[in-house]
Each structure stands twice: as C-alpha cells, then as structure tokens.
Write a protein that holds these residues in place. Structure first.
Motif, PDB file in Angstrom:
ATOM      1  N   ARG A 198      14.591   3.686  -4.267  1.00 40.49           N
ATOM      2  CA  ARG A 198      13.802   2.583  -3.727  1.00 40.49           C
ATOM      3  C   ARG A 198      13.931   2.530  -2.202  1.00 40.49           C
ATOM      4  NH1 ARG A 198      11.893  -1.693  -6.728  1.00 40.49           N
ATOM      5  NH2 ARG A 198      12.078  -1.480  -9.003  1.00 40.49           N
ATOM      6  N   TRP A 199      15.135   2.718  -1.705  1.00 37.05           N
ATOM      7  CA  TRP A 199      15.354   2.734  -0.251  1.00 37.05           C
ATOM      8  C   TRP A 199      14.567   3.863   0.416  1.00 37.05           C
ATOM      9  CZ3 TRP A 199      17.649   6.402   2.962  1.00 37.05           C
ATOM     10  CH2 TRP A 199      17.919   5.985   4.269  1.00 37.05           C
ATOM     11  N   LEU A 200      14.529   5.039  -0.230  1.00 34.12           N
ATOM     12  CA  LEU A 200      13.765   6.162   0.326  1.00 34.12           C
ATOM     13  C   LEU A 200      12.270   5.859   0.361  1.00 34.12           C
ATOM     14  CD1 LEU A 200      15.570   9.203  -1.368  1.00 34.12           C
ATOM     15  CD2 LEU A 200      15.744   8.474   1.022  1.00 34.12           C
ATOM     16  N   TYR A 201      11.749   5.222  -0.691  1.00 34.70           N
ATOM     17  CA  TYR A 201      10.341   4.825  -0.684  1.00 34.70           C
ATOM     18  C   TYR A 201      10.085   3.782   0.405  1.00 34.70           C
ATOM     19  CZ  TYR A 201       9.278   7.004  -5.268  1.00 34.70           C
ATOM     20  OH  TYR A 201       9.056   7.888  -6.300  1.00 34.70           O
ATOM     21  N   ALA A 202      10.955   2.774   0.485  1.00 33.57           N
ATOM     22  CA  ALA A 202      10.749   1.650   1.406  1.00 33.57           C
ATOM     23  C   ALA A 202      10.821   2.082   2.862  1.00 33.57           C
ATOM     24  CB  ALA A 202      11.778   0.554   1.124  1.00 33.57           C
ATOM     25  N   THR A 203      11.648   3.072   3.159  1.00 28.89           N
ATOM     26  CA  THR A 203      11.782   3.551   4.543  1.00 28.89           C
ATOM     27  C   THR A 203      10.805   4.675   4.861  1.00 28.89           C
ATOM     28  OG1 THR A 203      13.526   5.101   3.839  1.00 28.89           O
ATOM     29  CG2 THR A 203      14.234   2.920   4.644  1.00 28.89           C
ATOM     30  N   SER A 204       9.946   5.014   3.885  1.00 33.27           N
ATOM     31  CA  SER A 204       8.964   6.110   4.037  1.00 33.27           C
ATOM     32  C   SER A 204       9.630   7.456   4.263  1.00 33.27           C
ATOM     33  CB  SER A 204       7.987   5.805   5.187  1.00 33.27           C
ATOM     34  OG  SER A 204       7.246   4.626   4.912  1.00 33.27           O
ATOM     35  N   THR A 205      10.908   7.554   3.869  1.00 35.48           N
ATOM     36  CA  THR A 205      11.576   8.857   3.906  1.00 35.48           C
ATOM     37  C   THR A 205      10.897   9.803   2.926  1.00 35.48           C
ATOM     38  OG1 THR A 205      13.657   7.760   4.464  1.00 35.48           O
ATOM     39  CG2 THR A 205      13.790  10.040   3.668  1.00 35.48           C
ATOM     40  N   ILE A 206      10.482   9.252   1.798  1.00 33.61           N
ATOM     41  CA  ILE A 206       9.602   9.979   0.889  1.00 33.61           C
ATOM     42  C   ILE A 206       8.305   9.179   0.777  1.00 33.61           C
ATOM     43  CG2 ILE A 206      11.419  11.126  -0.419  1.00 33.61           C
ATOM     44  CD1 ILE A 206      11.210   9.031  -2.565  1.00 33.61           C
ATOM     45  N   GLY A 207       7.198   9.877   0.727  1.00 32.31           N
ATOM     46  CA  GLY A 207       5.915   9.199   0.679  1.00 32.31           C
ATOM     47  C   GLY A 207       5.648   8.563  -0.669  1.00 32.31           C
ATOM     48  N   THR A 208       4.770   7.565  -0.670  1.00 27.05           N
ATOM     49  CA  THR A 208       4.367   6.905  -1.906  1.00 27.05           C
ATOM     50  C   THR A 208       2.980   7.379  -2.292  1.00 27.05           C
ATOM     51  OG1 THR A 208       5.685   4.941  -1.407  1.00 27.05           O
ATOM     52  CG2 THR A 208       3.909   4.696  -3.025  1.00 27.05           C
ATOM     53  N   LEU A 209       2.900   8.066  -3.410  1.00 28.36           N
ATOM     54  CA  LEU A 209       1.628   8.602  -3.903  1.00 28.36           C
ATOM     55  C   LEU A 209       0.778   7.468  -4.464  1.00 28.36           C
ATOM     56  CD1 LEU A 209       0.115  11.347  -4.711  1.00 28.36           C
ATOM     57  CD2 LEU A 209       1.092  10.953  -6.971  1.00 28.36           C
ATOM     58  N   GLN A 210      -0.461   7.388  -4.003  1.00 33.18           N
ATOM     59  CA  GLN A 210      -1.364   6.340  -4.470  1.00 33.18           C
ATOM     60  C   GLN A 210      -2.387   6.920  -5.442  1.00 33.18           C
ATOM     61  OE1 GLN A 210      -0.766   3.263  -3.893  1.00 33.18           O
ATOM     62  NE2 GLN A 210       0.770   3.530  -2.273  1.00 33.18           N
ATOM     63  N   PHE A 211      -2.659   6.162  -6.497  1.00 30.74           N
ATOM     64  CA  PHE A 211      -3.647   6.597  -7.494  1.00 30.74           C
ATOM     65  C   PHE A 211      -5.021   6.792  -6.864  1.00 30.74           C
ATOM     66  CE2 PHE A 211      -7.036   5.503 -10.508  1.00 30.74           C
ATOM     67  CZ  PHE A 211      -6.805   6.444 -11.503  1.00 30.74           C
ATOM     68  N   SER A 212      -5.386   5.923  -5.953  1.00 29.89           N
ATOM     69  CA  SER A 212      -6.715   5.999  -5.342  1.00 29.89           C
ATOM     70  C   SER A 212      -6.927   7.292  -4.572  1.00 29.89           C
ATOM     71  CB  SER A 212      -6.924   4.807  -4.410  1.00 29.89           C
ATOM     72  OG  SER A 212      -5.904   4.768  -3.418  1.00 29.89           O
ATOM     73  N   PRO A 227       5.749  14.649  -4.783  1.00 26.39           N
ATOM     74  CA  PRO A 227       4.949  13.477  -4.394  1.00 26.39           C
ATOM     75  C   PRO A 227       4.841  12.528  -5.582  1.00 26.39           C
ATOM     76  CG  PRO A 227       3.875  15.517  -3.704  1.00 26.39           C
ATOM     77  CD  PRO A 227       5.014  15.910  -4.606  1.00 26.39           C
ATOM     78  N   SER A 228       5.226  11.275  -5.384  1.00 32.68           N
ATOM     79  CA  SER A 228       5.300  10.344  -6.517  1.00 32.68           C
ATOM     80  C   SER A 228       5.145   8.909  -6.038  1.00 32.68           C
ATOM     81  CB  SER A 228       6.637  10.507  -7.248  1.00 32.68           C
ATOM     82  OG  SER A 228       7.712  10.174  -6.371  1.00 32.68           O
ATOM     83  N   HIS A 229       5.037   8.036  -7.022  1.00 29.37           N
ATOM     84  CA  HIS A 229       4.986   6.586  -6.801  1.00 29.37           C
ATOM     85  C   HIS A 229       6.205   6.004  -7.502  1.00 29.37           C
ATOM     86  CE1 HIS A 229       3.670   2.417  -7.472  1.00 29.37           C
ATOM     87  NE2 HIS A 229       2.836   2.594  -6.460  1.00 29.37           N
ATOM     88  N   PRO A 230       6.712   4.842  -7.071  1.00 29.35           N
ATOM     89  CA  PRO A 230       7.863   4.250  -7.769  1.00 29.35           C
ATOM     90  C   PRO A 230       7.668   4.103  -9.275  1.00 29.35           C
ATOM     91  CG  PRO A 230       7.525   3.117  -5.697  1.00 29.35           C
ATOM     92  CD  PRO A 230       6.396   4.092  -5.832  1.00 29.35           C
ATOM     93  N   VAL A 231       6.431   3.980  -9.747  1.00 30.25           N
ATOM     94  CA  VAL A 231       6.214   3.859 -11.192  1.00 30.25           C
ATOM     95  C   VAL A 231       6.628   5.141 -11.910  1.00 30.25           C
ATOM     96  CG1 VAL A 231       3.800   4.676 -11.230  1.00 30.25           C
ATOM     97  CG2 VAL A 231       4.600   3.036 -12.952  1.00 30.25           C
TER      98      VAL A 231
END
Length: 343
Positions: free
Chosen positions: A167-181, A255-259
């Motif tokens: 969660r910290w890696l996602y929140a700090t954009s250390t790893i990107g968040t993949l969006q469905f759109s 590449p992933s999303h928290p879900v």
C-alpha cells in the motif's frame, strides 16, 4: 470449481467397496484429479471459458475473494495519500480487517463442518473424524487451538505487513497504479495470471520446504495436520508463512492495481482456509451450494511427497511428483518417499 446440483441420497464418487481407494477416502471427486484447462493440448477454448466463468463469474470461493478484494480496494480501504506515511491509524485497520476476515472464513467453515456438524460426513474426504481430543503433538494440546494460534499470531499479521508495504508503494507512486480505463484487457487478464503465478511460486517454495533440513524445523508444523480443517490452512511456522505469502510481492513488479494485490492476498490466506476444509463443498438446500475443497492438496497431506503445487499448473506432472488419486500413484509416491528418506 463449479456449482453442481446433487441428489442428497446420491453416492456418486463415494468409493464403492470394490474401489481400492475406499480404504483411503470416505468421498473423493472423479479420478484422476485434473488440472485447470489452461494446459489442454490441443487447446479447448470452450472448456477454458466455461472454467473461467464457473470460477470467477459464478459463486465460488474464488469469486467471493475476488468480490471482497473489490469491496476493500474501492470502498472499505482504498489506497490514498495518507498511506504514503506509515501511521498507526490506517496500518492498524489492515491488521484488524485481516484478522476479522480470517476469523469469519476459517472460523465460519470450522463451525459449519466441525462445530454444529451441519452436514456430517457428506462430501468429507477423510473417513476419520476431525481430532477434538487432547494430543501432546499440538500446542495447547488441541489441533484447533494449535491451528488458530499459528494462523492468527503469524499468518494474518505477516500478510498484513506485506499489504502495508505494498500500500505504501502504491501511495508513494513507487509502483504505478494500473487503471481499468487505460488498460482494460490487462486489468482483467491479470486476475487469472496472478493465480497461475501463485501456483508456480507455491510449487517452488513448497518443494524447498520439503527438504529434510527445512522440513524438520519449519514445514513439520503445517504437516501435523493430516486430517485437515479450515484453520489448518494458515497453520504454519512463521518462516513458512513468510515464504508462502511472499507470492503477493509480484505486484511490485507487474503493472497492477491494489485490487489485484488484495485478490492475491485473500486467495493466499482465505483460500488456504477453504482448500483445507476437508470437504468438497458446503451442502445446503439439497445441493453443493459452494465448492471449496481441494482434493489435489488433500492428497499431499495424506501422502506428503507428492502434489507440491496445485491444480492451476501441472508442475507435479512435469517433474514426476504428481498423484492423480489412483492406487498406482499411491504406490509410486510411497516408493519415492522411502527412497528419499533412505538417503
């Protein structure tokens, strides 16, 4: 896993007296045990699509964990800016939620099968009753207490630590968040891909845990459970829990999303509870209302040196450790075990 209607008086797949496996099992699915249809050759697209539909889009333990991941990721606790800092508030909710989920799933299944004994031996793999007697083999003297201790003291907290770090890696954009759109195909395809990855990771880690020097001090804790129950799934030495649950770290690379991270985490922790239940399915309203059993892994708990992976990938077949549920496979596995331990 599928949902199938069955007559309550039907004895389909219950070993007949003439069946050699009747000495081993109270009930077993159709044999030989099959792998997921990803690996059919030549490919059978209709079979594969039906399997994906039944496992991910209809009611199954997998689809329930998938739905739960969406609820947590988009409603209960989405990743937000506050998670860019390690703070007690949001971190404590991760621990509390994972404890509660494990208590609901493992505790609920245990209550159904072994507490109120809601379906007796119907669809139970092992003919022996689940151990409720005091036994010095287990911490606190009882299998259930022992299993709950390891699951709640190590299993859920270790998964929570991994989740907090990711969660910290996602929140700090250390790893990107993949969006469905932006990437709808990859977003959807990643769910079954993560299950396949978990199968590979499990095989490699599990094989390492069966090396004699490691087994004696680490994996033996889990294998005290021959006749398993829901709490047996995450009943592991903390070293094993750390190794097993580390499969979730793949989302730091892909590449992933928290879900996706949550789905894999729930499949690892909660899926272990359902797959170790000792039963093929929950029986309700005269049918198999929810298939949860994993006979493939039940064979491993009975015979030890076989089926190190799971049904998602045929690693065991490729490397000669496959037990398909037959009497011949049992003889072969026992011969292999004698050879291993005679060295």
């Amino acid at each position: 896993m599928t949902i199938a209607d069955t007559n309550p008086t039907d004895t389909t797949n219950q070993p007949a007296e003439s069946d050699p496996m009747s000495r081993e099992w109270h009930w077993h699915p159709d044999l030989p045990v099959k792998y997921a249809p990803y690996w059919h050759w030549p490919p059978k697209p209709k079979v594969l699509l039906r399997w994906v539909w039944q496992n991910y889009l209809q009611v199954s333990d997998r689809s329930i964990y998938l739905a739960l991941a969406f609820v947590v990721a988009f409603w209960l606790q989405p990743v937000g800016p506050e998670q860019a800092t390690f703070a007690f508030g949001w971190m404590s909710w991760v621990f509390i939620r994972n404890w509660i989920l494990l208590l609901i799933v493992a505790g609920g299944l245990h209550l159904w099968f072994y507490g109120i004994d809601a379906q007796g031996k119907l669809l139970k793999f092992d003919p022996r009753p689940y151990s409720k007697r005091k036994n010095a083999l287990y911490k606190f003297g009882y299998q259930t207490w022992d299993n709950m201790y390891y699951s709640l003291a190590f299993g859920a907290p270790i998964l929570s630590l991994y989740e907090i770090g990711l969660r910290w890696l996602y929140a700090t954009s250390t790893i990107g968040t993949l969006q469905f759109s932006a990437h709808p195909i990859w977003f959807i395809a990643l769910f079954p891909m993560l299950a396949i990855w978990q199968s590979f990771h499990f095989y490699v880690v599990h094989l390492a845990l069966h090396q004699p020097s490691v087994y004696k001090y680490v994996h033996a804790v889990h294998h005290r459970n021959v006749n398993t129950g829901p709490w047996s799934g995450m009943s592991m030495h903390p070293v094993e829990s750390s190794m097993y649950l580390s499969a979730i770290l793949i989302v730091a690379i892909l590449p992933s999303h928290p879900v996706h991270m949550l789905f894999l985490g729930y499949w690892l922790m909660l899926g272990a509870a359902s797959s170790h239940s000792g039963y093929e399915a929950i029986w309700a309203k005269d049918r198999k209302a929810l298939l949860i059993g994993a006979f493939f892994h039940q064979l491993h708990h009975r015979y030890y040196e076989c089926n190190y992976g799971n049904g998602e990938m045929p690693w065991d077949r490729w490397f000669g450790t496959y037990h398909d549920g037959s009497e011949e496979a049992t003889r072969r596995t026992r011969d292999r075990k004698r050879q291993m331990h005679s060295k």
